[in-house]
Scaffold this active site. Structure first.
Site, short mmCIF file in Angstrom:
data_model
loop_
_atom_site.label_atom_id
_atom_site.label_comp_id
_atom_site.label_asym_id
_atom_site.label_seq_id
_atom_site.Cartn_x
_atom_site.Cartn_y
_atom_site.Cartn_z
N SER A 24 0.82 -1.22 0.00
CA SER A 24 0.00 0.00 0.00
C SER A 24 0.85 1.26 0.00
O SER A 24 1.74 1.41 0.84
CB SER A 24 -0.89 0.06 1.25
OG SER A 24 -1.87 -0.91 1.18
N HIS A 54 -2.59 0.87 -4.60
CA HIS A 54 -1.83 -0.16 -5.31
C HIS A 54 -1.86 0.18 -6.80
O HIS A 54 -2.73 0.88 -7.28
CB HIS A 54 -2.44 -1.55 -5.07
CG HIS A 54 -2.19 -2.08 -3.69
ND1 HIS A 54 -1.39 -3.15 -3.44
CD2 HIS A 54 -2.64 -1.65 -2.50
CE1 HIS A 54 -1.37 -3.37 -2.13
NE2 HIS A 54 -2.12 -2.48 -1.53
N HIS A 76 -5.33 -9.13 -1.56
CA HIS A 76 -5.28 -9.57 -0.17
C HIS A 76 -6.36 -10.60 0.10
O HIS A 76 -7.40 -10.61 -0.56
CB HIS A 76 -5.53 -8.38 0.78
CG HIS A 76 -4.64 -7.21 0.54
ND1 HIS A 76 -4.82 -6.37 -0.52
CD2 HIS A 76 -3.57 -6.75 1.23
CE1 HIS A 76 -3.89 -5.43 -0.48
NE2 HIS A 76 -3.11 -5.64 0.57
N TYR A 78 -8.42 -10.49 2.39
CA TYR A 78 -9.68 -9.85 2.79
C TYR A 78 -10.53 -9.38 1.61
O TYR A 78 -11.69 -9.04 1.77
CB TYR A 78 -9.42 -8.69 3.76
CG TYR A 78 -8.64 -7.52 3.19
CD1 TYR A 78 -9.18 -6.66 2.24
CD2 TYR A 78 -7.35 -7.27 3.61
CE1 TYR A 78 -8.47 -5.60 1.72
CE2 TYR A 78 -6.62 -6.20 3.10
CZ TYR A 78 -7.18 -5.37 2.16
OH TYR A 78 -6.46 -4.34 1.64
N GLU A 79 -9.94 -9.36 0.39
CA GLU A 79 -10.72 -8.88 -0.74
C GLU A 79 -11.78 -9.89 -1.18
O GLU A 79 -12.92 -9.53 -1.44
CB GLU A 79 -9.82 -8.51 -1.91
CG GLU A 79 -8.99 -7.27 -1.60
CD GLU A 79 -7.98 -6.98 -2.70
OE1 GLU A 79 -8.39 -6.68 -3.82
OE2 GLU A 79 -6.77 -7.07 -2.42
N ALA A 106 2.64 -2.18 4.18
CA ALA A 106 2.45 -1.13 5.19
C ALA A 106 1.99 -1.84 6.46
O ALA A 106 1.23 -2.82 6.39
CB ALA A 106 1.40 -0.15 4.72
N MET A 201 -1.93 -6.75 6.98
CA MET A 201 -2.98 -7.60 6.38
C MET A 201 -2.49 -8.36 5.16
O MET A 201 -3.30 -8.74 4.31
CB MET A 201 -4.18 -6.72 6.01
CG MET A 201 -4.76 -5.94 7.18
SD MET A 201 -6.13 -4.92 6.66
CE MET A 201 -6.35 -3.86 8.10
N SER A 202 -1.20 -8.57 5.05
CA SER A 202 -0.71 -9.21 3.81
C SER A 202 0.55 -10.02 4.08
O SER A 202 0.82 -10.41 5.21
CB SER A 202 -0.41 -8.13 2.76
OG SER A 202 0.72 -7.36 3.17
N ASN A 225 1.84 3.68 11.09
CA ASN A 225 1.14 4.13 12.32
C ASN A 225 1.57 3.25 13.48
O ASN A 225 2.10 2.16 13.28
CB ASN A 225 -0.39 4.00 12.13
CG ASN A 225 -0.80 2.59 11.72
OD1 ASN A 225 -0.70 2.23 10.54
ND2 ASN A 225 -1.24 1.81 12.67
N HIS A 237 -7.28 3.83 6.33
CA HIS A 237 -6.56 3.52 5.08
C HIS A 237 -6.01 4.81 4.46
O HIS A 237 -4.92 4.82 3.89
CB HIS A 237 -7.50 2.78 4.12
CG HIS A 237 -6.79 2.26 2.90
ND1 HIS A 237 -5.69 1.41 2.98
CD2 HIS A 237 -7.00 2.47 1.57
CE1 HIS A 237 -5.26 1.14 1.74
NE2 HIS A 237 -6.03 1.77 0.88
#
Ligand code: HPA
Length: 265
Positions: A24, A54, A76, A78-79, A106, A201-202, A225, A237
């Site tokens: 990201s 992306h 990902h 989650y998609e 990220a 998340m990846s 963060n 995001h």
């Protein structure tokens, strides 16, 4: 035509040495490569990724004199709920000859000594999602050994590259959280106790797949963060995309120094 044939036809048949996957807010790094860009949409099996920040193109060409294939974005879990969504793309990198895969992402940091804008070299991971991209793989090859999944030689080379560039690079443990919601502060406290240094998340499913395919892997997180509950900053995001460029400039310098220092194939 298969993805590999399309790539060879458009970008030439010479083997690629390194695969790079950009996370990201880091997608613009593919512009640094002198080569041919191909939309994922033209490559059968490559992911449809709708995540903003992306850049869904494969760029094959030269970076610091090394032939690389750069994926400007990833899909990902989650998609679409498929942890193996990146498998066809990684199989294509393997078929192109990639010896090693350098992954970027990220992440949220748990460590005050790795604040937003800094990078973290991933030493090991915690699969906190409970999912695995090899579920359903019918062969015994699915029983992948995950010791040193983040290749020690590649890690050492990346550390040296960071040192050469004068860039601080701590290493740590990355926890894969499925997303797409961010974590709760209670989840972050639990992950800290379990030994994680950052969360995202990846990357983890891709490292498992790389291991399965016999491609060495290394990964660097751009810290965007402090993890949930650790600071007053509001995690979103938008914030991830706004902060990623701070680390991206350092990441590009480290990757370039790493590639320059690699002996010729
Ligand atoms: N959690 C999960 N993924 C992330 C974060 C985070 O805090 N920051 C950037 N990606």
């Amino acid at each position: 035509m298969e993805a590999i044939d399309i790539i060879r036809e458009r970008a030439g048949a010479e083997p690629v040495r390194f695969g790079l996957i950009l996370g990201s807010g880091l997608g613009h790094l593919s512009a640094a490569v002198e080569g041919v860009a191909i939309d994922y949409a033209d490559l059968p099996g490559f992911p449809e990724t709708g995540v903003s920040g992306h850049n869904p193109k494969l760029v094959v060409g030269l970076l610091e004199g090394q032939r690389v294939a750069v994926l400007g974005g990833r899909a990902h879990y989650y998609e679409h709920g498929d942890p193996a969504v990146m498998r066809p793309a990684l199989e294509t990198l393997k078929a192109l000859g990639a010896e090693a895969l350098l992954l970027t992402n990220a992440a949220g940091s748990f460590r005050p000594d790795i604040p937003p804008g800094d990078l973290m070299l991933i030493r090991d991971h915690l699969n906190f999602s409970g999912r695995n991209p090899l579920i359903g793989e019918p062969t015994d090859a699915r029983f992948v050994n995950m010791v040193d999944a983040y290749d020690p030689m590649l890690r050492a080379a990346l550390m040296r590259a960071a040192g050469d560039e004068g860039i601080a690079l701590e290493d740590g443990v990355y926890a894969w959280y499925s997303g797409p919601s961010f974590e709760t502060p209670a989840e972050i406290r639990a992950l800290r106790i379990l030994g994680a240094d950052a969360v995202g998340m990846s990357t983890v499913p891709e490292v498992i797949l790389a291991r399965f395919l016999g491609i060495k892997a290394a990964a660097i997180s751009t810290i965007t963060n402090m993890a949930a509950g650790m600071s007053d900053e509001k995690i979103s995001h938008e914030h991830t995309k706004a902060m990623a460029p701070l680390g991206a400039a350092k990441l590009e310098r480290i990757l370039r120094a790493f590639l320059r220092a690699c002996p010729p194939p």
